[in-house]
Design a protein around this motif. Structure first.
Motif, PDB file in Angstrom:
ATOM      1  N   ASN A 215       0.792  -1.239   0.000  1.00 40.18           N
ATOM      2  CA  ASN A 215       0.000   0.000   0.000  1.00 40.18           C
ATOM      3  C   ASN A 215       0.818   1.280   0.000  1.00 40.18           C
ATOM      4  N   ARG A 216       2.050   1.192   0.465  1.00 37.94           N
ATOM      5  CA  ARG A 216       2.804   2.431   0.663  1.00 37.94           C
ATOM      6  C   ARG A 216       3.999   2.598  -0.247  1.00 37.94           C
ATOM      7  N   SER A 217       4.161   1.679  -1.195  1.00 38.91           N
ATOM      8  CA  SER A 217       5.399   1.772  -1.981  1.00 38.91           C
ATOM      9  C   SER A 217       5.169   1.260  -3.389  1.00 38.91           C
ATOM     10  N   ILE A 218       6.192   1.466  -4.166  1.00 38.84           N
ATOM     11  CA  ILE A 218       6.254   0.749  -5.435  1.00 38.84           C
ATOM     12  C   ILE A 218       7.054  -0.495  -5.092  1.00 38.84           C
ATOM     13  N   SER A 219       6.426  -1.646  -5.182  1.00 40.29           N
ATOM     14  CA  SER A 219       7.103  -2.879  -4.764  1.00 40.29           C
ATOM     15  C   SER A 219       7.714  -3.578  -5.970  1.00 40.29           C
ATOM     16  N   VAL A 220       8.924  -4.055  -5.768  1.00 39.99           N
ATOM     17  CA  VAL A 220       9.657  -4.688  -6.865  1.00 39.99           C
ATOM     18  C   VAL A 220      10.158  -6.055  -6.410  1.00 39.99           C
ATOM     19  N   TRP A 221       9.755  -7.084  -7.129  1.00 42.78           N
ATOM     20  CA  TRP A 221      10.216  -8.449  -6.820  1.00 42.78           C
ATOM     21  C   TRP A 221      11.408  -8.757  -7.705  1.00 42.78           C
ATOM     22  N   LEU A 222      12.521  -9.035  -7.076  1.00 40.43           N
ATOM     23  CA  LEU A 222      13.713  -9.434  -7.829  1.00 40.43           C
ATOM     24  C   LEU A 222      13.723 -10.961  -7.901  1.00 40.43           C
ATOM     25  N   LYS A 223      13.612 -11.475  -9.112  1.00 39.04           N
ATOM     26  CA  LYS A 223      13.523 -12.929  -9.315  1.00 39.04           C
ATOM     27  C   LYS A 223      14.866 -13.488  -9.780  1.00 39.04           C
ATOM     28  N   LEU A 224      15.214 -14.627  -9.238  1.00 42.87           N
ATOM     29  CA  LEU A 224      16.448 -15.284  -9.690  1.00 42.87           C
ATOM     30  C   LEU A 224      16.264 -16.789  -9.539  1.00 42.87           C
ATOM     31  N   ASP A 225      16.861 -17.565 -10.438  1.00 47.84           N
ATOM     32  CA  ASP A 225      16.712 -19.019 -10.377  1.00 47.84           C
ATOM     33  C   ASP A 225      17.535 -19.585  -9.209  1.00 47.84           C
ATOM     34  N   THR A 226      17.142 -20.785  -8.800  1.00 51.56           N
ATOM     35  CA  THR A 226      17.744 -21.390  -7.600  1.00 51.56           C
ATOM     36  C   THR A 226      19.264 -21.561  -7.704  1.00 51.56           C
ATOM     37  N   SER A 227      19.763 -22.031  -8.853  1.00 52.21           N
ATOM     38  CA  SER A 227      21.220 -22.252  -8.950  1.00 52.21           C
ATOM     39  C   SER A 227      21.974 -20.945  -8.796  1.00 52.21           C
ATOM     40  N   SER A 228      21.455 -19.869  -9.390  1.00 57.31           N
ATOM     41  CA  SER A 228      22.144 -18.584  -9.242  1.00 57.31           C
ATOM     42  C   SER A 228      22.089 -18.122  -7.780  1.00 57.31           C
ATOM     43  N   ILE A 229      20.961 -18.355  -7.117  1.00 53.33           N
ATOM     44  CA  ILE A 229      20.859 -17.979  -5.700  1.00 53.33           C
ATOM     45  C   ILE A 229      21.914 -18.757  -4.907  1.00 53.33           C
ATOM     46  N   MET A 230      22.013 -20.062  -5.186  1.00 54.72           N
ATOM     47  CA  MET A 230      22.986 -20.878  -4.454  1.00 54.72           C
ATOM     48  C   MET A 230      24.398 -20.368  -4.657  1.00 54.72           C
ATOM     49  N   SER A 231      24.735 -20.012  -5.901  1.00 48.46           N
ATOM     50  CA  SER A 231      26.111 -19.552  -6.091  1.00 48.46           C
ATOM     51  C   SER A 231      26.333 -18.165  -5.500  1.00 48.46           C
ATOM     52  N   ARG A 232      25.297 -17.348  -5.453  1.00 53.49           N
ATOM     53  CA  ARG A 232      25.463 -16.028  -4.822  1.00 53.49           C
ATOM     54  C   ARG A 232      25.595 -16.142  -3.300  1.00 53.49           C
ATOM     55  N   ILE A 233      24.866 -17.091  -2.720  1.00 52.31           N
ATOM     56  CA  ILE A 233      24.964 -17.266  -1.264  1.00 52.31           C
ATOM     57  C   ILE A 233      26.331 -17.859  -0.897  1.00 52.31           C
ATOM     58  N   GLY A 234      26.759 -18.818  -1.704  1.00 54.65           N
ATOM     59  CA  GLY A 234      28.095 -19.397  -1.536  1.00 54.65           C
ATOM     60  C   GLY A 234      28.267 -20.142  -0.228  1.00 54.65           C
TER      61      GLY A 234
END
Ligand code: S3P
Length: 175
Positions: A93-112
């Motif tokens: 209600n109070r913002s412009i909301s933005v969902w950043l989507k990324l595939d699972t393998s990329s998430i795994m490599s970013r988390i490390g």
């Protein structure tokens, strides 16, 4: 209006948020950082010493405070904040909301391996997808969806700016 970034751990909410902040010259608020500062502890230590429910309570207080503030900001939320109905309604209600989507393998490599996230123990596909499964419907409520796969930070930020510019969000850059 604030621009609020939502999405899973590791998708790049903080780095993209900082880039947006620079490009739009709007201050940046990172909720995880604010929680750590307010408790003088890392998120992992808060989970370890006070438990997840205490962390979620602080997350709600600090996220709502940021959303209520008058001055426009780019706000990076913690990945689990969207699960809280009060936070979610305020974001929507109070913002412009933005969902950043990324595939699972990329998430795994970013988390490390050096993971500072207490909810990620093994950093496996199964673990990430189990968390994502419960959250997808809520992330998907965000007004703008940005696919980050194969894009660098600058490209993601530019796409957000473009989408905001072409959407019917009023002239957010001047409010
Ligand atoms: C969490 C995400 C983390 C942090 C905490 C819990 C979650 O933030 O708030 O470890 O539940 O997804 P990031 O999404 O910034 O990593």
């Amino acid at each position: 209006m604030h621009i609020v970034l939502v999405g899973m751990m590791g998708v790049g909410k903080s780095t993209i948020g900082k880039e947006l902040s620079k490009s739009l010259d709007i201050p940046f608020l990172d909720i995880d950082d604010l929680i750590e500062k307010s408790e003088s502890k890392t998120i992992s230590k808060i989970f370890e010493q006070s438990g997840e429910s205490y962390f979620r309570k602080r997350e709600m207080e600090i996220t709502l405070k940021a959303l209520m503030q008058e001055n426009k900001a780019i706000i990076s939320t913690g990945g689990g904040a969207i699960m809280n109905k009060v936070i979610r309604n305020n974001i929507l209600n109070r913002s412009i909301s933005v969902w950043l989507k990324l595939d699972t393998s990329s998430i795994m490599s970013r988390i490390g391996k050096n993971n500072k996230r207490p909810l990620i123990l093994q950093n496996t596909k199964v673990e990430i997808e189990k968390i994502l499964e419960d959250r997808l419907i809520y992330y998907a409520m965000a007004q703008i969806h940005i696919e980050c796969k194969g894009k660098n930070i600058k490209n993601c930020a530019n796409q957000i700016i473009k989408e905001i510019g072409t959407g019917s969000y009023g002239n957010v850059f001047q409010i």
